[in-house]
Every structure is written in C-alpha cells, then in structure tokens.
Design an enzyme around this catalytic site. Structure first.
Site, PDB file in Angstrom:
ATOM      1  N   SER A 159       0.816  -1.147   0.093  1.00  0.00           N
ATOM      2  CA  SER A 159       0.176  -0.003  -0.001  1.00  0.00           C
ATOM      3  C   SER A 159       0.969   1.140  -0.074  1.00  0.00           C
ATOM      4  CB  SER A 159      -0.965   0.237   1.250  1.00  0.00           C
ATOM      5  OG  SER A 159      -1.525   1.177   1.243  1.00  0.00           O
ATOM      6  N   TYR A 172      -2.225  -0.595  10.085  1.00  0.00           N
ATOM      7  CA  TYR A 172      -2.342  -0.972   8.941  1.00  0.00           C
ATOM      8  C   TYR A 172      -0.988  -0.337   8.276  1.00  0.00           C
ATOM      9  CZ  TYR A 172      -3.836  -1.010   4.022  1.00  0.00           C
ATOM     10  OH  TYR A 172      -4.141  -1.455   2.601  1.00  0.00           O
TER      11      TYR A 172
HETATM   12  P1  NAP Z   1     -11.660  -6.158   0.829  1.00  0.00           P
HETATM   13  O1  NAP Z   1     -12.558  -6.013  -0.076  1.00  0.00           O
HETATM   14  O2  NAP Z   1     -12.033  -5.739   2.310  1.00  0.00           O
HETATM   15  O3  NAP Z   1     -10.909  -7.745   0.942  1.00  0.00           O
HETATM   16  C1  NAP Z   1     -10.194  -8.173   1.958  1.00  0.00           C
HETATM   17  C2  NAP Z   1      -9.961  -9.566   1.808  1.00  0.00           C
HETATM   18  O4  NAP Z   1      -9.378 -10.094   3.153  1.00  0.00           O
HETATM   19  C3  NAP Z   1     -11.378 -10.383   1.901  1.00  0.00           C
HETATM   20  O5  NAP Z   1     -11.571 -11.465   1.086  1.00  0.00           O
HETATM   21  C4  NAP Z   1     -11.699 -10.493   3.245  1.00  0.00           C
HETATM   22  O6  NAP Z   1     -12.487 -11.846   3.439  1.00  0.00           O
HETATM   23  C5  NAP Z   1      -9.980 -11.088   3.741  1.00  0.00           C
HETATM   24  N1  NAP Z   1      -9.740 -11.226   4.929  1.00  0.00           N
HETATM   25  C6  NAP Z   1     -10.034 -10.479   5.910  1.00  0.00           C
HETATM   26  N2  NAP Z   1      -9.694 -10.779   7.199  1.00  0.00           N
HETATM   27  C7  NAP Z   1      -9.420 -12.173   6.901  1.00  0.00           C
HETATM   28  C8  NAP Z   1      -9.230 -13.103   7.864  1.00  0.00           C
HETATM   29  N3  NAP Z   1      -8.965 -12.937   9.147  1.00  0.00           N
HETATM   30  N4  NAP Z   1      -8.922 -14.445   7.353  1.00  0.00           N
HETATM   31  C9  NAP Z   1      -9.057 -14.861   5.815  1.00  0.00           C
HETATM   32  N5  NAP Z   1      -9.157 -13.664   4.993  1.00  0.00           N
HETATM   33  C10 NAP Z   1      -9.560 -12.417   5.687  1.00  0.00           C
HETATM   34  O7  NAP Z   1     -10.210  -5.381   0.597  1.00  0.00           O
HETATM   35  P2  NAP Z   1      -9.523  -5.043  -0.765  1.00  0.00           P
HETATM   36  O8  NAP Z   1      -9.630  -3.624  -1.072  1.00  0.00           O
HETATM   37  O9  NAP Z   1      -9.768  -6.033  -1.902  1.00  0.00           O
HETATM   38  O10 NAP Z   1      -7.958  -5.298  -0.278  1.00  0.00           O
HETATM   39  C11 NAP Z   1      -7.050  -6.451  -0.786  1.00  0.00           C
HETATM   40  C12 NAP Z   1      -5.622  -6.008  -0.536  1.00  0.00           C
HETATM   41  O11 NAP Z   1      -5.192  -4.835  -1.106  1.00  0.00           O
HETATM   42  C13 NAP Z   1      -5.555  -5.749   0.776  1.00  0.00           C
HETATM   43  O12 NAP Z   1      -4.242  -6.380   1.356  1.00  0.00           O
HETATM   44  C14 NAP Z   1      -5.505  -4.299   1.075  1.00  0.00           C
HETATM   45  O13 NAP Z   1      -4.572  -3.899   2.121  1.00  0.00           O
HETATM   46  C15 NAP Z   1      -4.802  -3.821  -0.272  1.00  0.00           C
HETATM   47  N6  NAP Z   1      -5.051  -2.504  -0.749  1.00  0.00           N
HETATM   48  C16 NAP Z   1      -6.383  -2.186  -1.146  1.00  0.00           C
HETATM   49  C17 NAP Z   1      -6.543  -0.943  -1.554  1.00  0.00           C
HETATM   50  C18 NAP Z   1      -7.989  -0.426  -2.031  1.00  0.00           C
HETATM   51  O14 NAP Z   1      -8.068   0.865  -2.417  1.00  0.00           O
HETATM   52  N7  NAP Z   1      -9.004  -1.036  -2.129  1.00  0.00           N
HETATM   53  C19 NAP Z   1      -5.330   0.015  -1.573  1.00  0.00           C
HETATM   54  C20 NAP Z   1      -4.026  -0.389  -1.198  1.00  0.00           C
HETATM   55  C21 NAP Z   1      -4.086  -1.854  -0.933  1.00  0.00           C
HETATM   56  P3  NAP Z   1     -14.031 -11.735   3.687  1.00  0.00           P
HETATM   57  O15 NAP Z   1     -14.578 -11.797   2.127  1.00  0.00           O
HETATM   58  O16 NAP Z   1     -14.354 -12.896   4.375  1.00  0.00           O
HETATM   59  O17 NAP Z   1     -14.271 -10.627   4.230  1.00  0.00           O
END
Ligand code: NAP
Length: 274
Positions: A159, A172
């Site tokens: 990130s 985070y």
């Molecule tokens: P998201 O939609 O909230 O998805 C997060 C994923 O992590 C979901 O599949 C969730 O499962 C899973 N997860 C959370 N806690 C868990 C646990 N205890 N055990 C197993 N799985 C777990 O977020 P996202 O935006 O797609 O994020 C994906 C990655 O990209 C993350 O590492 C985030 O830090 C990074 N990121 C995102 C952004 C952004 O703008 N979206 C920007 C920079 C980096 P559930 O479906 O069961 O909740």
C-alpha cells in the site's frame, strides 16, 4: 526481457497461466476475488483461500461456470488459524497438486484510522497478525510446495501508506511497511538458491469494502473496479516476471497510488490517496 519490467505494461495471453497452480488469500471478495477469476480465466488452477466457506463457494461456482480449470477451496481464518491449520492446508495442497507456482497474499484488514497515541492495542495486534504474521506463516508452510515449482512467484500486497508513512494509518501502515521488509528479506534468501521469486504489488485505489471503510464519504464510483486492476497481478504471478525478484511494484500510475509525497502534503486521514 527488453527494458525494465513493468507489470502495468503487460497484456496476458489467454492461456498464459496454463499449468500453473496459484493460491490467493482473501479470494472471497474485492481485489482477491477479481484476481482469482482473472487467473482462472487465464487457465490457472486456482486455490481459493479465505475465512468464509460460503463466499468461497460462490467464487468457485463462478470459475466452474466460466469453463476455466477447476478451482479448489481452502478455508483458513488468518486471525484465528493455528499451526495445525496451516499444516493441513499445505499438506492438502501438496497432495492434490504436488507443487505451488504462485502465492498471492491479498487478504488484509484496515483496523482503525487513529493516532498512534490513542491506537487500541488489541486492534493493533489483530491487524499486524492478519496482514503480516499470517502471511509470514502461510509463506513458510508453503515454501516446500513453491520450491517444487520450476518457476514460482510469491506476491505480497502493499500500500502507498506502507511506502511513506501517513498520519493516523496506524497498524495498517506499519503492517504494510513490514510486508515490504518481509518480501525483501525472503527474496534475498531465495535468490540464487531457488526458482522462487518474491515481490510486492500496491494495487492503488480500488472500489472495495476496505476502501469504503477507509473513506466513507468518498464516491466509490470514481474509483477503478478490482476487475480493471488484474493485469499487473497476472504479470507478477505468471511467466512474464520470471527472474524478477525483491522489487516493489504499483498496479496503477503514480498519480493513482501516490502517498502524501512531500512533507508539505496534507496528512489528513481522509486524503483520498492510498
Ligand atoms: P476487501 O474487499 O476488504 O477484501 C479483503 C479480503 O481479505 C477479503 O477477501 C476478506 O475476507 C479477507 N480477509 C480479511 N480478514 C481475513 C481473515 N481473518 N482471514 C482470511 N481472510 C480475511 O479489501 P481489498 O480492497 O480487496 O483489499 C485487498 C488487498 O489490497 C489488501 O491487502 C489491502 O490492504 C490492499 N489494498 C487495497 C487498496 C484499496 O483501495 N482497496 C489500496 C491499497 C492496498 P471476507 O470476504 O471474508 O471479508
């Protein structure tokens, strides 16, 4: 390879991931879901890892319906899993596939946006555990399977706030700084003695539940869908990045991924750069 490798510039062939077994954490929703479908559509056998079996079954059914190679499901709650749960997953994966060619650590939690001075210690521990320690433990237990691959790739999700510190992003941001460190240390350890490469990828801003949690007032419609961001993941997980290791990449142009930039930049937690 001509010119410096840039996963954003890559356009994957339809069958580019054929014959590859790729495991993805957080494959149930958001970016992980989109990347899992994209890997399957490019002919990979995908191992869907997540905490919610029902959600994973939906993704599994989508992959089956698309005519892509059969996926498999591994339920693992990264907050609660114990050593035996990791061992069981690794044993089952080796038994079924005999190797692992790609591992994407995508699952993550945001925690809270709070000054360090007031950050809740249990929340800190949970975020560090899910975002960092669980990724370390899963990598460790899957390394024997990765080493059995002729061309394996580990990708950790980064990130912008883990590349330049930003006020209020607390555990985070610290977990994402640490994931860069874990990636560099592991890459250095494996370079020259294995075919396993290790890199980080910052997806940049994306229309997901985590983004909504971080920026509740933002118009999500202005952000790219996860499905628009999958190409760099395919590049890093597939043969296009062979030989590339120990590097940190962005999935979007700098303007979409930049952190606060200069010290004069705003440190407002609601700044929409991520
Ligand atoms: P998201 O939609 O909230 O998805 C997060 C994923 O992590 C979901 O599949 C969730 O499962 C899973 N997860 C959370 N806690 C868990 C646990 N205890 N055990 C197993 N799985 C777990 O977020 P996202 O935006 O797609 O994020 C994906 C990655 O990209 C993350 O590492 C985030 O830090 C990074 N990121 C995102 C952004 C952004 O703008 N979206 C920007 C920079 C980096 P559930 O479906 O069961 O909740």
């Amino acid at each position: 390879m001509s010119g410096p490798f840039d996963p954003r510039a890559h356009s994957a062939r339809a069958d580019e991931l054929a014959g590859r077994v790729i495991a993805i954490t957080g494959a149930s929703s958001g970016i992980g879901h989109a990347v899992a479908l994209a890997c399957a559509q490019h002919a990979a056998e995908v191992v869907l890892i997540g905490r919610d079996a029902k959600k994973l079954e939906v993704v599994h059914a989508q992959i089956t319906a698309s005519g892509a190679p059969q996926a498999s499901i591994a339920v693992l709650d990264l907050e609660k899993a114990l050593a035996r749960d990791y061992d069981q997953l690794a044993d089952a994966l080796l038994e079924r596939y005999g190797r692992l060619d790609g591992l994407l650590h995508n699952a993550g939690v945001l925690g809270t946006l709070t000054p360090i001075e007031h950050y809740d210690v249990p929340t800190w521990c949970r975020v560090l555990h899910v975002n960092l320690t669980a990724a370390f433990a899963l990598t460790q237990v899957l390394l024997p399977a990765l080493k059995k691959s002729a061309d394996a790739s580990v990708v950790f999700t980064a990130s912008a706030v883990g590349r330049e510190g930003r006020a209020y992003w607390g555990a985070y941001a610290v977990s994402k700084f640490a994931i860069e460190g874990l990636s560099q240390v592991l890459a250095a350890e494996l370079e020259g003695i294995s075919q396993v490469r290790v890199n980080t990828l910052n997806p940049g801003r994306a229309r997901t539940a985590m983004r909504r949690q971080a920026y509740p007032a933002e118009d999500l419609e202005t952000l790219p869908l996860p499905t628009a961001l999958t190409a760099p993941y395919l590049a890093l997980l597939g043969p296009a990045s062979r030989g590339v290791t120990g590097r940190a990449f962005d999935a979007q142009p700098a303007s979409a991924t930049a952190g606060p930039g200069s010290s004069a930049a705003s440190s407002d937690a609601l700044s929409s750069r991520n």
